[in-house]
Design a protein around this motif. Structure first.
Motif, PDB file in Angstrom:
ATOM      1  N   LEU A   1     -12.821 -11.685  -5.028  1.00 15.38           N
ATOM      2  CA  LEU A   1     -13.508 -10.423  -5.295  1.00 15.38           C
ATOM      3  C   LEU A   1     -13.540 -10.126  -6.795  1.00 15.38           C
ATOM      4  N   LEU A   2     -12.432 -10.398  -7.483  1.00  8.74           N
ATOM      5  CA  LEU A   2     -12.393 -10.177  -8.926  1.00  8.74           C
ATOM      6  C   LEU A   2     -13.381 -11.089  -9.653  1.00  8.74           C
ATOM      7  N   ALA A   3     -13.510 -12.312  -9.193  1.00 12.77           N
ATOM      8  CA  ALA A   3     -14.487 -13.222  -9.790  1.00 12.77           C
ATOM      9  C   ALA A   3     -15.903 -12.712  -9.543  1.00 12.77           C
ATOM     10  N   GLU A   4     -16.167 -12.206  -8.351  1.00 16.21           N
ATOM     11  CA  GLU A   4     -17.501 -11.697  -8.023  1.00 16.21           C
ATOM     12  C   GLU A   4     -17.836 -10.451  -8.839  1.00 16.21           C
ATOM     13  N   ALA A   5     -16.827  -9.625  -9.127  1.00 13.74           N
ATOM     14  CA  ALA A   5     -17.040  -8.369  -9.857  1.00 13.74           C
ATOM     15  C   ALA A   5     -16.867  -8.529 -11.356  1.00 13.74           C
ATOM     16  N   ALA A   6     -16.834  -9.755 -11.845  1.00 13.35           N
ATOM     17  CA  ALA A   6     -16.479  -9.997 -13.251  1.00 13.35           C
ATOM     18  C   ALA A   6     -17.411  -9.308 -14.237  1.00 13.35           C
ATOM     19  N   GLY A   7     -18.663  -9.056 -13.864  1.00  9.96           N
ATOM     20  CA  GLY A   7     -19.588  -8.434 -14.789  1.00  9.96           C
ATOM     21  C   GLY A   7     -19.488  -6.923 -14.868  1.00  9.96           C
ATOM     22  N   ALA A   8     -18.661  -6.313 -14.040  1.00 10.41           N
ATOM     23  CA  ALA A   8     -18.539  -4.856 -14.031  1.00 10.41           C
ATOM     24  C   ALA A   8     -17.759  -4.366 -15.254  1.00 10.41           C
ATOM     25  N   GLU A   9     -18.107  -3.181 -15.730  1.00 11.55           N
ATOM     26  CA  GLU A   9     -17.402  -2.597 -16.871  1.00 11.55           C
ATOM     27  C   GLU A   9     -16.020  -2.081 -16.476  1.00 11.55           C
ATOM     28  N   LEU A  10     -15.864  -1.710 -15.210  1.00 12.78           N
ATOM     29  CA  LEU A  10     -14.595  -1.214 -14.687  1.00 12.78           C
ATOM     30  C   LEU A  10     -14.451  -1.688 -13.260  1.00 12.78           C
ATOM     31  N   VAL A  11     -13.314  -2.286 -12.944  1.00  9.17           N
ATOM     32  CA  VAL A  11     -12.986  -2.691 -11.579  1.00  9.17           C
ATOM     33  C   VAL A  11     -11.723  -1.939 -11.183  1.00  9.17           C
ATOM     34  N   PHE A  12     -11.789  -1.208 -10.095  1.00 13.38           N
ATOM     35  CA  PHE A  12     -10.629  -0.417  -9.699  1.00 13.38           C
ATOM     36  C   PHE A  12     -10.431  -0.466  -8.198  1.00 13.38           C
ATOM     37  N   LEU A  13      -9.275   0.011  -7.785  1.00 14.90           N
ATOM     38  CA  LEU A  13      -8.958   0.186  -6.372  1.00 14.90           C
ATOM     39  C   LEU A  13      -8.013   1.365  -6.252  1.00 14.90           C
ATOM     40  N   VAL A  14      -7.785   1.792  -5.027  1.00 17.22           N
ATOM     41  CA  VAL A  14      -6.878   2.905  -4.756  1.00 17.22           C
ATOM     42  C   VAL A  14      -5.784   2.409  -3.825  1.00 17.22           C
ATOM     43  N   ALA A  15      -4.534   2.665  -4.189  1.00 18.27           N
ATOM     44  CA  ALA A  15      -3.396   2.208  -3.402  1.00 18.27           C
ATOM     45  C   ALA A  15      -2.475   3.378  -3.079  1.00 18.27           C
ATOM     46  N   ASP A  16      -1.824   3.278  -1.950  1.00 19.38           N
ATOM     47  CA  ASP A  16      -0.827   4.278  -1.563  1.00 19.38           C
ATOM     48  C   ASP A  16       0.371   4.154  -2.500  1.00 19.38           C
ATOM     49  N   ALA A  17       0.735   5.252  -3.145  1.00 14.48           N
ATOM     50  CA  ALA A  17       1.846   5.200  -4.104  1.00 14.48           C
ATOM     51  C   ALA A  17       3.174   4.899  -3.447  1.00 14.48           C
ATOM     52  N   ALA A  18       3.269   5.100  -2.136  1.00 15.42           N
ATOM     53  CA  ALA A  18       4.540   4.914  -1.433  1.00 15.42           C
ATOM     54  C   ALA A  18       4.603   3.599  -0.663  1.00 15.42           C
ATOM     55  N   ASP A  19       3.599   2.738  -0.808  1.00 19.34           N
ATOM     56  CA  ASP A  19       3.552   1.525   0.006  1.00 19.34           C
ATOM     57  C   ASP A  19       3.571   0.288  -0.900  1.00 19.34           C
ATOM     58  N   TRP A  20       3.997  -0.831  -0.317  1.00 17.80           N
ATOM     59  CA  TRP A  20       4.223  -2.049  -1.098  1.00 17.80           C
ATOM     60  C   TRP A  20       2.967  -2.683  -1.703  1.00 17.80           C
ATOM     61  N   PRO A  21       1.743  -2.521  -1.140  1.00 17.14           N
ATOM     62  CA  PRO A  21       0.601  -3.202  -1.762  1.00 17.14           C
ATOM     63  C   PRO A  21       0.383  -2.865  -3.230  1.00 17.14           C
ATOM     64  N   ARG A  22       0.832  -1.693  -3.672  1.00 18.65           N
ATOM     65  CA  ARG A  22       0.653  -1.353  -5.083  1.00 18.65           C
ATOM     66  C   ARG A  22       1.346  -2.392  -5.968  1.00 18.65           C
ATOM     67  N   GLU A  23       2.479  -2.927  -5.510  1.00 23.28           N
ATOM     68  CA  GLU A  23       3.188  -3.948  -6.280  1.00 23.28           C
ATOM     69  C   GLU A  23       2.425  -5.272  -6.261  1.00 23.28           C
ATOM     70  N   PHE A  24       1.816  -5.561  -5.129  1.00 21.67           N
ATOM     71  CA  PHE A  24       0.981  -6.758  -5.011  1.00 21.67           C
ATOM     72  C   PHE A  24      -0.172  -6.681  -5.998  1.00 21.67           C
ATOM     73  N   TYR A  25      -0.842  -5.536  -6.064  1.00 23.57           N
ATOM     74  CA  TYR A  25      -1.970  -5.377  -6.993  1.00 23.57           C
ATOM     75  C   TYR A  25      -1.495  -5.444  -8.448  1.00 23.57           C
ATOM     76  N   ALA A  26      -0.338  -4.865  -8.734  1.00 23.72           N
ATOM     77  CA  ALA A  26       0.188  -4.912 -10.100  1.00 23.72           C
ATOM     78  C   ALA A  26       0.455  -6.357 -10.529  1.00 23.72           C
ATOM     79  N   ARG A  27       0.957  -7.170  -9.611  1.00 24.13           N
ATOM     80  CA  ARG A  27       1.211  -8.575  -9.947  1.00 24.13           C
ATOM     81  C   ARG A  27      -0.079  -9.335 -10.228  1.00 24.13           C
TER      82      ARG A  27
END
Length: 255
Positions: free
Chosen positions: A214-240
């Motif tokens: 998905l990041l490769a597909e969105a490479a031309g975007a000026e901003l790529v973002f997502l929303v994660a639950d602050a209390a759940d583990w996926p936020r750490e996955f995205y940070a990595r």
């Protein structure tokens, strides 16, 4: 308690993207002071399609009254407050009124876009809907069939939300769809949303492969973002994988 939304330019763009997406996909929107509500009567059980979004507000009593009035036709109450300071200030009143609070992290991609990643499979609705029905049934084993069907079919409304709305997936070696996600692109901004790995396929690298695609597909975007639950583990996955916090928003749900 009224205040202007004071955030970084990138967070402003991400929030504006979400507000525009919500309005475009909704058959009906109602403006209120400091925000708006969206509704889709076809999917009354869908929280995401029937909610109140605020970025400015008055005192807690006024906010709670607005939620009750605007969402009176819904069996649930979902209120998003897209200002961290305001959301934190409103949390005691919402909690006392029986709402469950949650904090969300808006995260922007800061790394270098992956190069040469295998493309994720493009999923059409015919392929995706049976998968969504199965995943919702697994998540909500006691829910009526009508509820499961609504939760699956509401994905159709997302097609109106942005210039590009893509459903992507990767498969396990046996051919079963192991992980799926959405990619939305509009006016130079891309959002990765609804990343999900089936429980029996977790821990095998499918989400990582999908995210990099998905990041490769969105490479031309000026901003790529997502929303994660602050209390759940996926936020750490995205940070990595190169995502950093832009800011926090709040949501309040009463069912």
């Amino acid at each position: 308690m009224s205040r202007r939304l004071m955030v970084s330019p990138e967070l402003t763009r991400a929030l504006a993207f979400q507000w525009g997406f919500a309005r475009r996909r909704a058959p009906r929107a109602v403006d209120v002071p400091g925000g708006f509500a969206v509704f889709d009567d076809r999917y009354p059980g869908s929280h995401d399609d029937n909610k109140l979004i605020l970025w400015d507000a008055g005192d807690p009593a006024t906010v709670l009254r607005t939620a009750d009035e605007v969402l009176a036709g819904c069996a649930h109450r979902l209120v998003h407050v897209d200002d961290d300071e305001l959301g934190a200030a409103l949390t005691p009143a919402f909690t006392a009124a029986g709402y469950q609070p949650a904090v969300n992290l808006v995260m922007a991609f800061r790394g270098d876009p992956p190069v040469g990643e295998p493309a994720a499979e493009h999923l059409d609705l015919e392929t995706l809907l049976p998968v969504l029905r199965r995943h919702w049934r697994e998540s909500l084993p006691d829910a009526p069939d009508r509820t499961v069907e609504q939760l699956a079919r509401r994905v159709e409304t997302r097609l109106r939300g942005a210039d590009l709305v893509g459903f992507r997936g990767v498969r396990a070696p046996g051919g079963e769809l192991a992980a799926r996600a959405d990619l939305y692109v509009h006016d130079g901004v891309a959002q990765i949303e609804d990343v999900y790995t089936a429980p029996r396929h977790r821990g095998q690298g499918h989400a990582r492969a999908l995210l990099r695609s998905l990041l490769a597909e969105a490479a031309g975007a000026e901003l790529v973002f997502l929303v994660a639950d602050a209390a759940d583990w996926p936020r750490e996955f995205y940070a990595r994988h190169g995502f950093a916090d832009l800011g926090r928003t709040h949501s309040f749900l009463r069912t």
